[in-house]
Design an enzyme around this catalytic site. Structure first.
Site, PDB file in Angstrom:
ATOM      1  N   HIS A  69     -20.420  10.838 -22.018  1.00 30.31           N
ATOM      2  CA  HIS A  69     -21.873  11.016 -22.070  1.00 30.31           C
ATOM      3  C   HIS A  69     -22.340  11.993 -20.993  1.00 30.31           C
ATOM      4  CE1 HIS A  69     -21.608   7.501 -24.624  1.00 30.31           C
ATOM      5  NE2 HIS A  69     -22.886   7.653 -24.933  1.00 30.31           N
ATOM      6  N   PRO A  70     -23.360  12.764 -21.301  1.00 24.25           N
ATOM      7  CA  PRO A  70     -23.885  13.716 -20.314  1.00 24.25           C
ATOM      8  C   PRO A  70     -24.758  13.009 -19.280  1.00 24.25           C
ATOM      9  CG  PRO A  70     -25.249  13.767 -22.269  1.00 24.25           C
ATOM     10  CD  PRO A  70     -24.109  12.820 -22.577  1.00 24.25           C
ATOM     11  N   GLU A  89     -32.992  12.646 -27.566  1.00 27.42           N
ATOM     12  CA  GLU A  89     -33.296  11.489 -26.718  1.00 27.42           C
ATOM     13  C   GLU A  89     -33.887  11.914 -25.377  1.00 27.42           C
ATOM     14  OE1 GLU A  89     -29.668   9.072 -28.862  1.00 27.42           O
ATOM     15  OE2 GLU A  89     -29.361  10.023 -26.910  1.00 27.42           O
ATOM     16  N   PHE A 121     -24.389   7.827 -15.029  1.00 27.23           N
ATOM     17  CA  PHE A 121     -25.413   6.814 -15.281  1.00 27.23           C
ATOM     18  C   PHE A 121     -25.828   6.885 -16.745  1.00 27.23           C
ATOM     19  CE2 PHE A 121     -30.049   5.953 -15.517  1.00 27.23           C
ATOM     20  CZ  PHE A 121     -30.078   4.652 -15.041  1.00 27.23           C
ATOM     21  N   ALA A 124     -30.436   3.993 -22.140  1.00 23.17           N
ATOM     22  CA  ALA A 124     -31.010   4.288 -23.460  1.00 23.17           C
ATOM     23  C   ALA A 124     -32.452   4.739 -23.259  1.00 23.17           C
ATOM     24  CB  ALA A 124     -30.943   3.054 -24.356  1.00 23.17           C
ATOM     25  N   VAL A 125     -32.625   6.040 -23.005  1.00 24.89           N
ATOM     26  CA  VAL A 125     -33.919   6.550 -22.547  1.00 24.89           C
ATOM     27  C   VAL A 125     -34.986   6.572 -23.639  1.00 24.89           C
ATOM     28  CG1 VAL A 125     -32.942   7.906 -20.659  1.00 24.89           C
ATOM     29  CG2 VAL A 125     -33.197   8.951 -22.925  1.00 24.89           C
TER      30      VAL A 125
END
Length: 334
Positions: A69-70, A89, A121, A124-125
């Site tokens: 994940h970025p 997202e 980090f 789920a933004v």
């Protein structure tokens, strides 16, 4: 193209992986393994099966998934190499439009987090409604989680990854989680009631028999009666909110469930309260469909559990079960 369960159940493994591409960031192995668990009878079963694959994959693959994940507002965003899903997202959360100060803050948090845990980090933004969390809330979560134990934080990252995957699957299948959204909306509205001294700081604190506490009870009772279709609703002598939805036979036994609506100081919006709101949503659906079960359903919003105002706990459930100590009435504020 909106996906259908029939489509993914009939697809070859390669087609299945292609159809679910992007659900789990740069990790096609998850869909590949989940394909072997078909057929899926529901979207929920598909989501659970994908999560099961991750859960059973072992720590190294889980770490690889997290590291795929970025960073939030990181190098991939700046270089415009994010996946379409991640771009969407981070854009919904306003991370593609940070002020210089916000960008610098998040960059420092990314560096500190990676140095402490060895992986990025994950949050789920898009938030509970899928519309995007405020940047201030994202930064606050970042700062808070920096102090977690590494094992806890690994689990928290995986939990958020599954939430991200759930939202992405909802998009792919054109699914709107109406019941879940209703529960979140109730929780948000209930959280607008907070005790003086905390409300001004944006903190949620609802202690026993304060004005905020009484307001919560009134709201729950109103929703049970007006929104959900409970047959009988009352606020009892200790402040418990009791809703009864009768079975097909009104004299049948009832399934009792519920939780508390008071909070600790500076508490969470969902602690305790989800245990009231979720069964309320279930009754709401039963009522909307005109259905009666072979048994009744009784949902109780317990008035007190946390012991924050008086040096006694479980006042609400104690009264319900006949274990209320009358000496508690002499208690003074803690």
């Amino acid at each position: 193209m909106t996906l259908k369960l029939e489509q993914i159940n009939a697809a070859s493994v390669a087609q299945f992986v292609a159809l679910l591409d992007g659900t789990y960031e740069h990790s096609p192995w998850i869909a590949e393994r989940a394909a072997l668990l078909r057929p899926f009878a529901s979207l929920v079963q598909l989501k659970q099966s994908l999560a099961q694959v991750v859960r059973e994959s072992g720590r190294e693959l889980q770490l690889g998934l997290i590291r795929a994940h970025p960073e939030l507002a990181g190098k991939a965003m700046v270089s415009k190499t994010l996946t379409a899903e991640s771009t969407n997202e981070q854009s919904k959360a306003g991370l593609t439009d940070c002020t210089p100060a916000e960008f610098a803050k998040i960059q420092q948090l990314n560096a500190d987090y990676n140095a402490r845990f060895g992986f990025p980090f994950i949050l789920a933004v898009r938030g509970p409604r899928g519309l995007g969390l405020p940047k201030a809330e994202i930064i606050a979560s970042f700062e808070r989680r920096l102090h977690n134990h590494p094992d806890f934080e690994l689990a928290e990252c995986l939990r958020n990854i599954h939430r991200i995957a759930e939202i992405r699957l909802n998009d792919k299948f054109g699914h709107m989680p109406a019941l879940g959204n209703q529960v979140w909306d109730w929780a948000e509205r209930l959280s607008t009631n907070s005790d003086p001294g905390y409300a001004e700081r944006g903190e949620l604190t609802v202690t026993y028999l304060t004005d905020a506490h009484r307001a919560c009870a009134q709201r729950l009772a109103h929703w049970m009666k007006s929104d959900c279709g409970f047959d009988d609703v009352e606020i009892d002598a200790v402040g418990n909110v009791v809703g009864i939805y009768h079975g097909a036979d009104r004299s049948a036994k009832r399934l009792l469930t519920g939780s508390h609506y008071d909070t600790v100081r500076n508490g969470g919006k969902y602690d305790g309260r989800l245990g009231i709101l979720v069964p309320m949503a279930c009754v709401r659906e039963l009522h909307a469909q005109g259905r009666r079960l072979p048994f009744g359903v009784e949902v109780v919003g317990f008035a007190e559990e946390e012991g924050q105002r008086y040096k006694a706990v479980f006042l609400g459930s104690g009264a319900l079960t006949g274990h209320f100590d009358m000496a508690w009435l002499d208690q003074k504020d803690a």
